[in-house]
Design a protein around this motif. Structure first.
Motif, PDB file in Angstrom:
ATOM      1  N   THR A   3     106.640 -55.964  12.106  1.00  0.00           N
ATOM      2  CA  THR A   3     107.881 -55.385  11.591  1.00  0.00           C
ATOM      3  C   THR A   3     107.718 -54.991  10.128  1.00  0.00           C
ATOM      4  O   THR A   3     107.338 -55.818   9.295  1.00  0.00           O
ATOM      5  N   HIS A   5     109.468 -53.503   6.650  1.00  0.00           N
ATOM      6  CA  HIS A   5     110.773 -53.402   5.998  1.00  0.00           C
ATOM      7  C   HIS A   5     110.790 -52.262   4.967  1.00  0.00           C
ATOM      8  O   HIS A   5     109.745 -51.694   4.631  1.00  0.00           O
ATOM      9  N   SER A  21     107.284 -55.284   2.572  1.00  0.00           N
ATOM     10  CA  SER A  21     106.936 -56.523   3.279  1.00  0.00           C
ATOM     11  C   SER A  21     106.858 -56.217   4.769  1.00  0.00           C
ATOM     12  O   SER A  21     107.539 -55.331   5.281  1.00  0.00           O
ATOM     13  N   GLU A  23     106.130 -58.335   8.723  1.00  0.00           N
ATOM     14  CA  GLU A  23     106.063 -59.625   9.413  1.00  0.00           C
ATOM     15  C   GLU A  23     105.317 -59.490  10.724  1.00  0.00           C
ATOM     16  O   GLU A  23     105.464 -58.503  11.438  1.00  0.00           O
ATOM     17  N   THR A  24     104.515 -60.513  11.009  1.00  0.00           N
ATOM     18  CA  THR A  24     103.827 -60.623  12.290  1.00  0.00           C
ATOM     19  C   THR A  24     103.956 -62.071  12.743  1.00  0.00           C
ATOM     20  O   THR A  24     104.539 -62.904  12.046  1.00  0.00           O
ATOM     21  N   GLU A  25     103.347 -62.349  13.871  1.00  0.00           N
ATOM     22  CA  GLU A  25     103.374 -63.734  14.357  1.00  0.00           C
ATOM     23  C   GLU A  25     102.627 -64.667  13.419  1.00  0.00           C
ATOM     24  O   GLU A  25     102.814 -65.881  13.445  1.00  0.00           O
ATOM     25  N   GLY A  27     102.977 -64.523  10.162  1.00  0.00           N
ATOM     26  CA  GLY A  27     103.783 -64.754   8.965  1.00  0.00           C
ATOM     27  C   GLY A  27     104.137 -63.459   8.263  1.00  0.00           C
ATOM     28  O   GLY A  27     104.015 -62.365   8.817  1.00  0.00           O
ATOM     29  N   SER A  28     104.561 -63.566   7.003  1.00  0.00           N
ATOM     30  CA  SER A  28     105.008 -62.417   6.223  1.00  0.00           C
ATOM     31  C   SER A  28     104.001 -62.088   5.121  1.00  0.00           C
ATOM     32  O   SER A  28     103.448 -62.992   4.486  1.00  0.00           O
ATOM     33  N   GLN A  29     103.732 -60.784   4.917  1.00  0.00           N
ATOM     34  CA  GLN A  29     102.849 -60.316   3.857  1.00  0.00           C
ATOM     35  C   GLN A  29     103.448 -59.060   3.238  1.00  0.00           C
ATOM     36  O   GLN A  29     104.454 -58.532   3.705  1.00  0.00           O
ATOM     37  N   GLU A  30     102.757 -58.547   2.200  1.00  0.00           N
ATOM     38  CA  GLU A  30     103.198 -57.303   1.568  1.00  0.00           C
ATOM     39  C   GLU A  30     102.019 -56.353   1.418  1.00  0.00           C
ATOM     40  O   GLU A  30     100.931 -56.761   0.992  1.00  0.00           O
TER      41      GLU A  30
END
Length: 395
Positions: A3, A5, A21, A23-25, A27-30
Motif C-alpha cells: 500500500t 500513501h 510511506s 506498507e507491506t506484510e 511493515g512500514s517503510q518510506e
C-alpha cells in the motif's frame, strides 16, 4: 498487498525530499527522492506515479498487489496493467504478475515548464544524446534544457554509504561540462536501491524513470540514452536496455514522454559521432571501475580502441592515460578477438579495424584461441551451475 500513501515534501538544508510511506506484510517503510531546493516547485505531491513505478519491481518480486492511496496517471495505469507488468514477467519469470488498485485515475496534463532533460554521466551514450539534441537540426521544442544525474543504482546496486559517496564523487566530475555549456544539472538522490535490493542492470530503466517522474512539473520530454540498438530488442532477463523501446513508452504519462535516445545507432557509430563534438575531448568519462577513467578496465580499453580506429585517440589524451592503453593494447586485442563471435561490440570493432587497414598484432592472434577456450569453459560452468540451481528450485 503493498500500500502506497500520498507523498509529502520535507526540506533538508539546501535540498527537498519527496517521500511516500508504503506498507507491506513486513511493515512500514518510506521511499524518497531528493532534489535541490530550487526544483521543489516541480515536485508533485498529489500524484503517486513515481512511487508506483519505483516500487513496482519490489511488489512483483514478492507477488504483492499494489494499492495506491493517491491519484496516478490514467495512461500509466493502462500501460502498466496491460503491457509492462506482463513483459517484465516474461523477461524475468521470477517477477510475478500483479494487480494495481489506484484510489483515482487522472488523465489531465500536469502544468509544467516544458523542460527537456537527459541523464548525463559523461559516457559515450549520454554524449551522443547531447550531441543529437543540441544540434541545429533538432526542433526547438525537443532541444535539451536540463541535465540530470541520479543515484538510483549505477554507483552500487544495493545502495549504502559507499554508494552515495561514489555518487557524490562522480557528480563533481560531470559538473564542469554542464557549467561549460551553461545548462543546469539536477542531482537526484534516492533510497530506491536500499529498498529494492535487486541487481541494477536488469532493472535500471524502471529505477531511472521513477526518479524523473517526480519532476513531471518540469519535464515534457526526457531522453534515456540507450545502450542497445533496435535490432537487439529482446525481453532479456539480464539486460534491461534490450527492451528500452518498449518499457520507456509504457512508463510515459499524459504529461511526460520518455524516448530511447540513440537506439538507431551502434556503439561504434555513436563513439565516432561524438569525436566531432569538441567538449568530449575534455569531459568523456566511460569508466565503471573508478570515478575518473582508469584507462585499463575493459570499458576504458574498448573506448580507446574505438577512438584509435576512428583516428581520434590523440584528441582524448586529457581524459585517458594513453601510455597505459598502449601497454595493454595487444593483450586487450586478444580478448576482443576471442569474444568477437559472442560480443557485438567486439565484432564491430574488429570489422572496422580491418576495413580501415589498422594492424592487429600477431601476438593477439596467437593468444586469442587460448582465451576463447577459457571463456568456453567459464560459460559451461555457468550453465551447469544454472541447471543445478534450477533443479534445486524445482525440488
Amino acid at each position: 498487498m503493498l500500500t502506497i500513501h500520498l507523498p509529502t515534501l520535507i526540506n533538508t538544508n539546501d535540498h527537498v525530499r519527496i517521500q511516500a510511506s508504503f506498507e507491506t506484510e513486513a511493515g512500514s517503510q518510506e521511499l524518497w527522492f531528493s532534489v535541490p531546493n530550487t526544483y521543489s516547485a516541480y515536485l508533485l505531491e498529489n500524484r503517486g506515479d513515481a512511487f508506483l513505478v519505483g516500487l513496482l519491481l519490489l511488489a512483483m518480486k514478492n507477488g504483492w498487489d499494489i494499492k495506491i492511496n493517491c491519484p496516478i496517471s490514467e495512461r500509466l495505469y493502462y500501460t502498466l496493467t496491460n503491457y509492462l507488468i506482463k513483459a517484465l514477467h516474461l523477461a524475468m519469470p521470477h517477477l510475478k504478475e500483479i494487480n494495481l488498485f489506484p484510489k483515482e485515475l487522472d488523465s489531465s496534463q500536469v502544468e509544467q515548464a516544458k523542460g527537456v532533460g537527459t541523464g548525463f554521466s559523461g559516457g559515450v551514450d549520454s554524449f551522443f544524446t547531447i550531441y543529437e539534441h543540441l544540434h541545429s537540426t533538432c526542433p526547438e521544442s525537443f532541444r535539451l534544457t536540463h541535465f540530470v544525474y541520479h543515484n538510483v543504482g549505477s554507483h552500487g546496486d544495493f545502495g549504502g554509504d559507499a554508494t552515495r559517496a561514489l555518487f557524490r564523487k562522480r557528480l563533481e566530475l560531470v559538473k564542469p561540462f554542464a557549467e561549460e555549456i551553461q545548462l543546469p544539472l539536477i542531482e537526484i538522490d534516492s533510497n530506491i536501491s536500499e529498498i529494492l535490493q535487486m541487481d541494477y542492470v536488469p532493472t535500471h530503466t524502471i529505477r531511472n524513470a521513477a526518479a524523473i517522474l517526480v519532476l513531471q512539473g518540469l519535464f515534457r520530454y526526457y531522453y534515456y540514452s540507450s545502450g542497445r540498438q533496435f535490432k537487439d530488442f529482446e525481453l532479456s532477463p539480464t539486460i534491461g536496455a534490450s527492451y528500452d523501446i518498449l518499457s520507456l513508452n509504457m512508463l510515459s504519462t499524459e504529461s511526460l514522454d520518455f524516448f530511447s535516445a540513440g537506439s538507431a545507432f551502434s556503439r561504434f557509430e555513436k563513439t565516432e559521432a561524438i569525436t566531432h563534438y569538441e567538449p568530449t575531448y575534455r569531459h568523456l568519462n566511460v569508466c565503471t571501475s573508478d570515478a575518473a577513467n582508469c584507462s585499463v578496465c575493459p570499458k576504458c580499453l574498448r573506448t580507446q580502441l574505438t577512438l584509435e580506429t576512428t583516428g581520434k585517440l590523440e584528441s582524448y589524451r586529457e581524459v585517458f592515460d594513453l601510455q597505459k592503453y598502449k601497454n595493454a593494447r595487444s593483450s586487450y586485442l586478444a580478448e576482443v578477438l576471442a569474444t568477437m563471435h559472442q560480443d557485438d561490440y567486439a565484432a564491430e570493432i574488429i570489422k572496422e579495424m580491418r576495413l580501415r587497414g589498422i594492424e592487429i598484432p600477431t601476438a593477439a592472434y596467437f593468444r586469442a584461441p587460448l582465451l576463447r577456450s577459457m571463456h568456453s569453459l567459464k560459460q559451461s560452468g555457468r550453465k551447469m551451475l544454472k541447471k543445478k540451481n534450477m533443479r534445486k528450485e524445482g525440488s
